[in-house]
Design a protein around this motif. Structure first.
Motif, PDB file in Angstrom:
ATOM      1  N   PHE A   1      85.683 -51.785  11.885  1.00  0.00           N
ATOM      2  CA  PHE A   1      84.165 -51.616  11.833  1.00  0.00           C
ATOM      3  C   PHE A   1      83.607 -52.270  13.083  1.00  0.00           C
ATOM      4  O   PHE A   1      83.851 -53.475  13.235  1.00  0.00           O
ATOM      5  CB  PHE A   1      83.632 -52.214  10.543  1.00  0.00           C
ATOM      6  CG  PHE A   1      82.293 -52.063  10.081  1.00  0.00           C
ATOM      7  CD1 PHE A   1      81.822 -51.035   9.424  1.00  0.00           C
ATOM      8  CD2 PHE A   1      81.438 -52.954  10.531  1.00  0.00           C
ATOM      9  CE1 PHE A   1      80.583 -50.782   9.186  1.00  0.00           C
ATOM     10  CE2 PHE A   1      80.073 -52.775  10.407  1.00  0.00           C
ATOM     11  CZ  PHE A   1      79.561 -51.661   9.771  1.00  0.00           C
ATOM     12  N   GLY A   2      82.812 -51.566  13.479  1.00  0.00           N
ATOM     13  CA  GLY A   2      82.121 -52.292  14.922  1.00  0.00           C
ATOM     14  C   GLY A   2      80.480 -52.830  14.416  1.00  0.00           C
ATOM     15  O   GLY A   2      79.840 -52.190  13.877  1.00  0.00           O
ATOM     16  N   LEU A   3      80.397 -54.045  14.887  1.00  0.00           N
ATOM     17  CA  LEU A   3      79.118 -54.647  14.869  1.00  0.00           C
ATOM     18  C   LEU A   3      78.506 -54.917  16.238  1.00  0.00           C
ATOM     19  O   LEU A   3      78.987 -55.598  16.999  1.00  0.00           O
ATOM     20  CB  LEU A   3      79.139 -55.961  14.228  1.00  0.00           C
ATOM     21  CG  LEU A   3      77.994 -56.549  13.461  1.00  0.00           C
ATOM     22  CD1 LEU A   3      77.298 -55.513  12.740  1.00  0.00           C
ATOM     23  CD2 LEU A   3      78.251 -57.829  13.131  1.00  0.00           C
ATOM     24  N   LEU A   4      77.424 -54.220  16.643  1.00  0.00           N
ATOM     25  CA  LEU A   4      76.988 -53.983  17.861  1.00  0.00           C
ATOM     26  C   LEU A   4      75.466 -54.390  17.828  1.00  0.00           C
ATOM     27  O   LEU A   4      75.015 -54.530  17.132  1.00  0.00           O
ATOM     28  CB  LEU A   4      77.096 -52.518  18.269  1.00  0.00           C
ATOM     29  CG  LEU A   4      76.505 -52.440  19.906  1.00  0.00           C
ATOM     30  CD1 LEU A   4      77.792 -52.794  20.785  1.00  0.00           C
ATOM     31  CD2 LEU A   4      76.434 -50.748  19.896  1.00  0.00           C
ATOM     32  N   GLY A   5      75.329 -55.162  18.946  1.00  0.00           N
ATOM     33  CA  GLY A   5      73.944 -55.782  19.113  1.00  0.00           C
ATOM     34  C   GLY A   5      73.908 -56.557  20.310  1.00  0.00           C
ATOM     35  O   GLY A   5      74.789 -57.114  20.979  1.00  0.00           O
TER      36      GLY A   5
ATOM     37  N   GLY B   1      72.682 -61.887  15.979  1.00  0.00           N
ATOM     38  CA  GLY B   1      73.098 -62.830  14.783  1.00  0.00           C
ATOM     39  C   GLY B   1      74.602 -62.302  14.615  1.00  0.00           C
ATOM     40  O   GLY B   1      74.885 -62.329  13.536  1.00  0.00           O
ATOM     41  N   LYS B   2      75.074 -61.581  15.512  1.00  0.00           N
ATOM     42  CA  LYS B   2      76.457 -61.168  15.143  1.00  0.00           C
ATOM     43  C   LYS B   2      77.572 -61.998  14.966  1.00  0.00           C
ATOM     44  O   LYS B   2      78.245 -62.355  13.840  1.00  0.00           O
ATOM     45  CB  LYS B   2      77.033 -60.364  16.481  1.00  0.00           C
ATOM     46  CG  LYS B   2      76.280 -59.030  16.811  1.00  0.00           C
ATOM     47  CD  LYS B   2      77.014 -58.353  17.968  1.00  0.00           C
ATOM     48  CE  LYS B   2      76.920 -59.176  19.200  1.00  0.00           C
ATOM     49  NZ  LYS B   2      75.980 -59.406  19.954  1.00  0.00           N
ATOM     50  N   THR B   3      77.289 -63.173  15.813  1.00  0.00           N
ATOM     51  CA  THR B   3      78.290 -64.425  15.704  1.00  0.00           C
ATOM     52  C   THR B   3      78.011 -65.150  14.193  1.00  0.00           C
ATOM     53  O   THR B   3      78.983 -65.694  13.374  1.00  0.00           O
ATOM     54  CB  THR B   3      78.041 -65.296  16.834  1.00  0.00           C
ATOM     55  OG1 THR B   3      78.616 -64.650  17.987  1.00  0.00           O
ATOM     56  CG2 THR B   3      79.088 -66.515  16.749  1.00  0.00           C
ATOM     57  N   THR B   4      76.718 -65.511  13.878  1.00  0.00           N
ATOM     58  CA  THR B   4      76.357 -66.032  12.601  1.00  0.00           C
ATOM     59  C   THR B   4      76.870 -65.193  11.416  1.00  0.00           C
ATOM     60  O   THR B   4      77.425 -65.831  10.676  1.00  0.00           O
ATOM     61  CB  THR B   4      74.988 -65.965  12.603  1.00  0.00           C
ATOM     62  OG1 THR B   4      74.525 -66.798  13.914  1.00  0.00           O
ATOM     63  CG2 THR B   4      74.272 -66.733  11.369  1.00  0.00           C
ATOM     64  N   LEU B   5      76.909 -64.007  11.664  1.00  0.00           N
ATOM     65  CA  LEU B   5      77.446 -63.185  10.584  1.00  0.00           C
ATOM     66  C   LEU B   5      78.766 -63.139  10.141  1.00  0.00           C
ATOM     67  O   LEU B   5      79.378 -63.564   9.410  1.00  0.00           O
ATOM     68  CB  LEU B   5      77.107 -61.685  10.874  1.00  0.00           C
ATOM     69  CG  LEU B   5      77.399 -60.666   9.746  1.00  0.00           C
ATOM     70  CD1 LEU B   5      76.931 -61.018   8.145  1.00  0.00           C
ATOM     71  CD2 LEU B   5      77.013 -59.231   9.893  1.00  0.00           C
TER      72      LEU B   5
ATOM     73  N   ILE C   1      74.401 -51.607  13.796  1.00  0.00           N
ATOM     74  CA  ILE C   1      73.819 -52.537  15.028  1.00  0.00           C
ATOM     75  C   ILE C   1      72.969 -53.383  14.504  1.00  0.00           C
ATOM     76  O   ILE C   1      71.885 -53.085  13.690  1.00  0.00           O
ATOM     77  CB  ILE C   1      73.005 -51.071  15.752  1.00  0.00           C
ATOM     78  CG1 ILE C   1      74.074 -50.042  16.367  1.00  0.00           C
ATOM     79  CG2 ILE C   1      72.362 -52.048  17.108  1.00  0.00           C
ATOM     80  CD1 ILE C   1      73.625 -48.910  17.336  1.00  0.00           C
ATOM     81  N   LEU C   2      72.750 -54.392  15.089  1.00  0.00           N
ATOM     82  CA  LEU C   2      72.061 -55.617  14.669  1.00  0.00           C
ATOM     83  C   LEU C   2      70.978 -56.004  15.718  1.00  0.00           C
ATOM     84  O   LEU C   2      71.534 -55.895  16.980  1.00  0.00           O
ATOM     85  CB  LEU C   2      73.029 -56.707  14.442  1.00  0.00           C
ATOM     86  CG  LEU C   2      72.810 -57.762  13.427  1.00  0.00           C
ATOM     87  CD1 LEU C   2      72.566 -57.224  12.200  1.00  0.00           C
ATOM     88  CD2 LEU C   2      73.955 -58.811  13.292  1.00  0.00           C
ATOM     89  N   LYS C   3      69.965 -56.163  15.253  1.00  0.00           N
ATOM     90  CA  LYS C   3      68.927 -56.854  16.529  1.00  0.00           C
ATOM     91  C   LYS C   3      68.092 -57.883  15.809  1.00  0.00           C
ATOM     92  O   LYS C   3      67.483 -57.344  14.586  1.00  0.00           O
ATOM     93  CB  LYS C   3      68.075 -55.818  17.097  1.00  0.00           C
ATOM     94  CG  LYS C   3      67.364 -56.338  18.275  1.00  0.00           C
ATOM     95  CD  LYS C   3      66.491 -55.137  18.740  1.00  0.00           C
ATOM     96  CE  LYS C   3      65.779 -55.729  20.100  1.00  0.00           C
ATOM     97  NZ  LYS C   3      64.676 -54.949  20.613  1.00  0.00           N
ATOM     98  N   GLU C   4      67.894 -58.813  16.189  1.00  0.00           N
ATOM     99  CA  GLU C   4      67.008 -60.053  15.806  1.00  0.00           C
ATOM    100  C   GLU C   4      67.559 -60.027  14.109  1.00  0.00           C
ATOM    101  O   GLU C   4      66.492 -60.502  13.335  1.00  0.00           O
ATOM    102  CB  GLU C   4      65.631 -59.740  16.034  1.00  0.00           C
ATOM    103  CG  GLU C   4      65.327 -59.944  17.302  1.00  0.00           C
ATOM    104  CD  GLU C   4      64.019 -59.482  17.802  1.00  0.00           C
ATOM    105  OE1 GLU C   4      63.169 -58.846  16.784  1.00  0.00           O
ATOM    106  OE2 GLU C   4      63.508 -59.473  18.900  1.00  0.00           O
ATOM    107  N   GLY C   5      68.605 -60.125  13.820  1.00  0.00           N
ATOM    108  CA  GLY C   5      69.000 -60.464  12.633  1.00  0.00           C
ATOM    109  C   GLY C   5      68.881 -59.318  11.644  1.00  0.00           C
ATOM    110  O   GLY C   5      69.377 -59.605  10.526  1.00  0.00           O
TER     111      GLY C   5
END
Lengths: 294, 413
Positions: free
Chosen positions: A32-36, A41-45, A204-208
């Protein structure tokens, strides 16, 4: 045990700053890819999922275990942090052995697992070398090996290819795909190529906030018809850049071959521009551009 | 699993450069400070001297203090310990006049007469000097002393001396407490014999040597282990391994508890090894004196006296490193160590109180040791408890940080 990570309305604040804003996600077995972008906020997640940071609100369950049960969570999660390192004076084997003890593995298990994993990440020749002499790529591979020591249900890797040369990057992506056969592998990255090469399911994550959740194919479909190609002079390039979101450029002498986004899918932006098939990078930038336009 | 980790932690500690330096310091300290052994001998009647003993006779106490005052006055050099730190005081003319007046009042003589006596004594020393093949030697002369005027009561004496202490800015040898604790007189044969019997029967010889050993190593072990502890405590951060270690299954109690025990073991081990030599020497001496030796006496003293110091300094290293990060623990402990060291600066035998470094810089003197024994037990127990408490708080802080509490902008440090 159900192999699924479920996040329900998860928020994480650092004082007044919101790092994760009402995240809801279900992650199934496989890659599963988390892109942003950086700061999304990727590292926080990742840290919240590894129980290294507490969530502010919401619910998280990892393979049926609530995130609050730290000890249990740590026993099923393997983690490769963004800037993985270990005691430089230890040899590769000693480092693995030490972390194996911290993971609760007995001597027999460590003796079996360590050579096996070092072989898997192609570091068996370096088992007696000091960790401090390893290259960036080797360190990441060692990081993966240590994260897999206790055969976790979930593997979380944070920006694993950042700073690696292209050859190492390809090798690392292949390694991740192999590992994901029988577990959940959560890959966080800002490099679109990593996702393109390894994941089908992405977010895809942006600004949390989650901007997109689905497959890579669906992401590409969203951008279909909105990506154009054109050859422009260097003088024209600045004007195009000011007006459109340019997703790619290839320099060809005095001209530049560009790819760009045109919001209105029904029109041709200018003479010489040709509609083309979007790649993942185009689709990602299209999504980001749409978000900015809002 | 616990033993495996303990062993790995011990190896990590012992392979560090800090540990190598630590061991070198300990050996160097041992060789320079405890390299020579004073042999305990049975006192024989008619000996020239039997050493000195602390006197509880008020006349002796007053005479000693008055003599010391006269000697300091002649040199205009007074040693004081304000707040426990050594200070040499020189008085101006007016202040010296105050001292003159006190000397005259207490001795019943004029300052000129006292000066004359002192000069005569110095002349006597010079005349008694004999040049031999081995170098300069002094003949036997009566030590200098100032006699107290008749009719001077103890209360009056203390009152006068208090003025001197005030002129000197406090912390001088002329306070009531120190007048009592620094009055030594020559031992009689009977007293010497009694002391000797106590060394043989109660200390079993080894105890007397072990006390001296603990006195010296108590100074070192109150500070040196903090370097080992801080080195270990900051290693994860320096190696950027905090997160990877923090994400492992092991509990914070087990991880830090084992690290603590390993650091304590590493810190005490060189001292235990070094103690074997004097312990064997003491056994041999006991055999020669026909005494029943207790070889494990050193072990008992090490465990009861030195171990609490190690526990405390290692705890402090871990605690302050966890609380402030970096090497703050070293700085804080250095300050505390200096204060502790200077607190007992003027009296090196039998100073305990709440000091981190109890002092007993004498061989034998079993009676004094008996009188401070309970104080010492309370002191050591208090430091051991404080160490365990500090370590418990350290584990609690580490666990909070490991779970992402008390960290800045998500950075685990």
């Amino acid at each position: 045990m159900e192999k699924r990570i479920i996040l329900k309305d998860v928020c994480k604040n650092y004082g007044k700053k919101t790092a994760l804003d009402h995240i809801s996600l279900t992650i199934e077995n496989g890659m599963f890819g988390l892109l942003g972008p950086n700061g999304a906020g990727k590292t926080t997640l990742m840290k919240v999922l590894t129980s290294l940071q507490p969530k502010t609100s919401g619910e998280i369950s990892m393979c049926g275990i609530p995130i609050e049960k730290t000890k249990k969570i740590r026993s099923i999660v393997g983690y490769l942090p963004q800037d993985f390192s270990m005691y430089g004076t230890m040899s590769v084997y000693e480092g693995m052995d030490y972390l194996g003890v911290l993971s609760g593995l007995n001597k027999k298990k460590r003796k079996e697992r360590i050579p096996e994993l070092l072989k898997e990440v192609n570091l068996q020749e370096y088992r007696n070398k000091k960790i401090k002499i390893l290259s960036g790529g080797m360190k990441r591979r060692l990081g993966i090996a240590q994260a897999l020591l206790h055969d976790p249900e979930v593997l979380i890797v944070d920006e694993p290819t950042a700073g690696l040369d292209p050859e190492e990057r390809v090798r690392f992506r292949n390694l991740l795909c192999e590992i994901a056969q029988n577990r959940i592998v959560l890959l966080s990255t800002h490099i679109v190529g990593d996702i393109e090469a390894t994941c089908e399911e992405i977010a895809i994550l942006k600004e949390g906030k989650i901007l997109y959740r689905g497959t890579v194919t669906q992401l590409l479909t969203q951008a279909e018809g909105a990506i154009f190609e054109a050859e422009v002079s260097r003088i024209e390039l600045e004007k195009v850049k000011a007006r459109y979101c340019v997703t790619g450029m290839i320099s060809q002498g005095r001209h530049v071959q560009i790819r760009f986004v045109q919001e209105d899918k029904t029109k041709i932006p200018f003479e010489g521009a040709v509609r083309c098939e979007p790649n993942v990078e185009d689709a990602y930038l299209y999504l980001m551009h749409q978000e900015e336009m809002r | 699993m616990g033993m495996t980790l303990f062993w790995k932690e011990c190896v990590q500690n012992m392979k560090s450069l800090t540990y190598l330096l630590y061991v070198c310091c300990m050996i160097l300290f041992f060789v320079t400070q405890l390299g020579e052994t004073t042999v305990i001998q049975e006192p024989k009647p008619g000996q020239e001297s039997y050493g000195t003993t602390l006197s509880d006779d008020k006349d002796v106490q007053m005479k000693c203090a008055l003599t010391d005052l006269m000697e300091s006055y002649m040199d205009n050099r007074y040693t004081t310990y304000p707040l426990g730190f050594y200070k040499e005081v020189q008085l101006n003319e007016t202040e010296q006049t105050t001292v003159e007046r006190v000397l005259e009042t207490l001795s019943g003589k004029t300052i000129e007469e006292l000066k004359e006596e002192f000069t005569a004594y110095q002349q006597q020393i010079e005349e008694s000097m004999i040049m031999t093949e081995e170098g300069m030697k002094f003949g036997k002369i009566q030590p200098f002393s100032v006699a107290l005027d008749t009719g001077i009561s103890y209360q009056m004496f203390i009152k006068e001396m208090k003025q001197v202490d005030q002129v000197l800015g406090g912390g001088s040898r002329f306070t009531e407490e120190r007048i009592k604790s620094e009055a030594y007189e020559e031992m009689t044969y009977e007293q010497a014999k009694e002391e000797y019997q106590k060394i043989i029967e109660k200390d079993k010889v080894s105890g007397a040597y072990a006390r001296l050993f603990c006195d010296y190593f108590g100074i070192m072990l109150a500070i040196m282990p903090v370097f080992l502890a801080v080195t270990r405590a900051v290693r994860d951060r320096r190696a950027k391994a905090l997160e990877v270690i923090g994400s492992k299954e092991i509990s914070s109690v087990k991880l830090l508890g084992i690290r603590y025990l390993a650091a304590v073991t590493a810190a005490i081990l060189p001292v235990v090894c070094l103690a074997v030599f004097p312990a064997m020497q003491a056994s041999y001496l006991a055999k020669n004196l026909g005494a029943k030796n207790d070889f494990w006496m050193y072990g008992k003293y090490l465990a009861g006296w030195l171990l609490p110091s190690v526990l405390f300094s290692v705890s402090a290293g871990f605690f302050f490193s966890e609380l402030f990060g970096g090497a703050a623990g070293i700085l804080i402990m250095c300050v505390y160590w200096l204060i502790s060291l200077f607190q007992s600066g003027y009296q090196l035998t039998g100073t305990v109180g709440w000091n981190l470094i109890p002092r007993f810089n004498s061989l034998g003197k079993t009676s004094i040791f008996e009188s401070i024994f309970l104080q010492l037990v309370v002191n050591r127990a208090a430091y051991a408890i404080a160490a365990i408490f500090m370590m418990a708080v350290t584990i609690w802080i580490y666990d909070k940080k490991r779970k992402g509490r008390w960290i800045r902008n998500g950075k685990y440090s």
